[in-house]
Design a protein around this motif. Structure first.
Motif, PDB file in Angstrom:
ATOM      1  N   ARG A 222       2.818   6.018   2.654  1.00  0.00           N
ATOM      2  CA  ARG A 222       1.841   6.580   3.591  1.00  0.00           C
ATOM      3  C   ARG A 222       0.628   7.143   2.855  1.00  0.00           C
ATOM      4  N   LEU A 223       0.875   7.739   1.694  1.00  0.00           N
ATOM      5  CA  LEU A 223      -0.203   8.394   0.957  1.00  0.00           C
ATOM      6  C   LEU A 223      -1.063   7.418   0.157  1.00  0.00           C
ATOM      7  N   SER A 225      -0.422   3.500  -0.304  1.00  0.00           N
ATOM      8  CA  SER A 225      -0.460   2.045  -0.158  1.00  0.00           C
ATOM      9  C   SER A 225      -1.783   1.581   0.453  1.00  0.00           C
ATOM     10  N   GLU A 226      -2.305   0.467  -0.058  1.00  0.00           N
ATOM     11  CA  GLU A 226      -3.553  -0.103   0.444  1.00  0.00           C
ATOM     12  C   GLU A 226      -3.311  -1.184   1.489  1.00  0.00           C
ATOM     13  N   ASP A 227      -2.055  -1.394   1.864  1.00  0.00           N
ATOM     14  CA  ASP A 227      -1.762  -2.191   3.058  1.00  0.00           C
ATOM     15  C   ASP A 227      -1.692  -1.199   4.211  1.00  0.00           C
ATOM     16  N   LEU A 228      -2.841  -0.938   4.828  1.00  0.00           N
ATOM     17  CA  LEU A 228      -2.925   0.154   5.798  1.00  0.00           C
ATOM     18  C   LEU A 228      -2.062  -0.092   7.022  1.00  0.00           C
ATOM     19  N   GLY A 229      -1.855  -1.368   7.361  1.00  0.00           N
ATOM     20  CA  GLY A 229      -1.037  -1.664   8.532  1.00  0.00           C
ATOM     21  C   GLY A 229       0.388  -1.184   8.381  1.00  0.00           C
ATOM     22  N   SER A 230       0.982  -1.381   7.187  1.00  0.00           N
ATOM     23  CA  SER A 230       2.361  -0.923   6.969  1.00  0.00           C
ATOM     24  C   SER A 230       2.413   0.498   6.439  1.00  0.00           C
ATOM     25  N   ALA A 231       1.348   0.980   5.819  1.00  0.00           N
ATOM     26  CA  ALA A 231       1.352   2.319   5.228  1.00  0.00           C
ATOM     27  C   ALA A 231       1.664   3.382   6.272  1.00  0.00           C
ATOM     28  N   LYS A 233       3.514   3.182   8.645  1.00  0.00           N
ATOM     29  CA  LYS A 233       4.934   3.139   8.987  1.00  0.00           C
ATOM     30  C   LYS A 233       5.793   3.359   7.744  1.00  0.00           C
ATOM     31  N   GLY A 234       5.224   4.049   6.750  1.00  0.00           N
ATOM     32  CA  GLY A 234       5.969   4.322   5.531  1.00  0.00           C
ATOM     33  C   GLY A 234       6.189   3.101   4.672  1.00  0.00           C
ATOM     34  N   GLY A 235       5.290   2.107   4.812  1.00  0.00           N
ATOM     35  CA  GLY A 235       5.393   0.883   4.015  1.00  0.00           C
ATOM     36  C   GLY A 235       6.287  -0.176   4.617  1.00  0.00           C
ATOM     37  N   GLU A 236       6.913   0.103   5.770  1.00  0.00           N
ATOM     38  CA  GLU A 236       7.869  -0.835   6.362  1.00  0.00           C
ATOM     39  C   GLU A 236       7.143  -1.999   7.022  1.00  0.00           C
ATOM     40  N   ILE A 237       7.592  -3.226   6.729  1.00  0.00           N
ATOM     41  CA  ILE A 237       6.938  -4.405   7.296  1.00  0.00           C
ATOM     42  C   ILE A 237       7.778  -5.075   8.383  1.00  0.00           C
ATOM     43  N   GLY A 238       9.007  -4.588   8.611  1.00  0.00           N
ATOM     44  CA  GLY A 238       9.834  -5.149   9.670  1.00  0.00           C
ATOM     45  C   GLY A 238      10.612  -6.377   9.213  1.00  0.00           C
TER      46      GLY A 238
END
Length: 456
Positions: A222-223, A225-231, A233-238
């Protein structure tokens, strides 16, 4: 020329919802939000309709008819296709979704002028905008894949094309807009080893903090990651399949066994990642990741631009041809073996209408004569990376009424599109009969394209 229905749906899906619904709207009273349609087990909210209407308004997209009839029907058609995708287990590669999100975000910034203005007008943070874009684009790609699976490969004979053309009235002969052919040479600015080492150092530090329990992986994502879409969600991509992930990412992710340990550093076309396993279910996996992208220094960017300007001058001076430079000097894998000729993925030709070109390329060639070469400029490529480029205008074909000799391919595509639309039309009519549909009073008094929404 693409299927009109596919274009219609793509616009509805790819356009980002901009503003919340106002307290009043046509056909409705002072209720802030409510379910207005039900399609199968999916609902369409009044706010969904209003947001998409405002989206069209902001982007200047015309709506043919009453928007409170046209837009719900668009969304309902989309839901029919998405339901079919679930039945057929159709997935879209996450890497392609991310590329399209990056390009759409770039277009948004051009429309609004700045990130701050975009957030102000859309009343959402950049991370929220990216997340919604990601979801909408993923759905749009899934709809496209379902459509392609339904229409399949349609065979069209030259006799059918000629007959189609001969049966057109003079007023119905299509106008072929101006098209261009463009050659491109790109170079990726070099990223310093110091910058790459710094990115890897930061990722190793994140991994150590997570492995030691000093800070959770999700908090770090969250703090930082530069993948803002997953950041967000705590980095979770599903849960995703292997084919939906970048190959390098998938190879490492599917070999992870301990959810408490963080992977080694993984490099993909998007940057550098560390990965944490959440859960495996058969051939699908759910992971978290932290993405960092090495930054190009202004000095390295200028050096790359200067190098391309020198190549352009050498071609202008006749030292070698643009095609030769593309083969030996371009980093653009998709074009360098074809003399730099940019392919149009929409119709498998090399001809583009100006508005379908990447904006930076369209701007570069707008006032160029055939055969001229541009000065170097930066371009956001199809992988969402900033690269340096020069382009040559290979040909410009002025707009004209179609003729069977000059525009056979375009006319053939019209015949194919007509057949595709007929197939999809029949499929939608069939699905309407098989699907539970309910439309609230106040939203029924419409002339729908597909009358089967209203059941006896």
């Amino acid at each position: 020329m693409r299927n009109k229905l596919a274009i219609y749906l793509s616009r509805a899906i790819l356009l980002l919802c901009i503003l919340a619904a106002p307290k009043t709207s046509l056909a409705q009273n002072n209720v802030i939000d409510e379910v207005v349609w039900v399609v199968g087990d999916e609902v369409i909210l009044k706010s969904d309709v209003e947001e998409l209407r405002l989206n069209y308004l902001y982007r200047g997209v015309p709506i043919e008819g009453n928007p409170y009839c046209v837009i719900p029907e668009q969304i309902a058609i989309q839901k029919l296709f998405l339901n079919q995708a679930k039945l057929d287990s159709i997935e879209v590669a996450e890497s392609s979704v991310i590329r399209m999100v990056d390009m759409q975000m770039s277009e948004n910034l051009q429309i609004f002028g700045s990130k701050e203005k975009m957030e102000e007008v859309m009343n959402k943070s950049t991370s929220q905008i990216r997340k919604e874009l990601r979801d909408n684009i993923r759905e749009g790609q899934i709809v496209k894949m379902v459509q392609e699976s339904l229409v399949g490969d349609i065979a069209v004979t030259p006799a059918e094309v000629r007959r189609f053309y001969q049966n057109l009235s003079q007023d119905s002969i299509p106008y072929i807009p101006t098209k261009v052919e463009v050659q491109v040479i790109t170079q990726k600015p070099k990223i310093s080893l110091a910058e790459i080492d710094d990115v890897k150092r930061r990722l190793r530090d994140f991994a150590e903090q997570s492995n030691s329990g000093e800070m959770s992986f999700s908090t770090l994502a969250r703090l930082y990651s530069e993948d803002l879409g997953s950041a967000m969600k705590g980095g979770e991509i599903g849960f995703t399949g292997r084919s939906s992930l970048a190959p390098e990412y998938a190879n490492v992710a599917f070999n992870l066994q301990d959810g408490n340990k963080v992977s080694k550093i993984v490099e993909t076309e998007f940057g550098f990642h560390v990965i944490q396993l959440i859960e495996k279910r058969g051939d699908r996996i759910n992971t978290r990741h932290i993405l960092l992208k090495p930054k190009v220094s202004s000095e390295d960017l200028e050096l790359s631009l200067h190098r391309l300007d020198s190549i352009a001058n050498d071609v202008r001076d006749g030292k070698f041809k643009f095609e030769e430079a593309a083969i030996y000097l371009s980093d653009h894998k998709e074009t360098r073996n074809n003399g730099g000729l940019l392919p149009n993925p929409m119709d498998n030709t090399s001809k583009f209408e100006m508005q379908l070109l990447p904006p930076e390329i369209a701007k570069a060639i707008e006032k160029m004569n055939v055969g001229e070469i541009s000065n170097a400029f930066t371009w956001m490529d199809d992988k969402g990376r900033e690269v340096c480029a020069i382009v040559r205008l290979k040909d410009r074909i002025s707009g004209h009424k179609a003729t069977i000799t000059e525009d056979y391919q375009s006319l053939r595509e019209l015949v194919i599109a007509k057949k595709q639309e007929e197939i999809l039309h029949e499929w939608i009519l069939k699905k309407q009969k098989e699907t539970y549909i309910r439309i609230n009073d106040g939203w029924k008094d419409c002339e729908f394209k597909y009358p089967g929404w209203l059941k006896d």
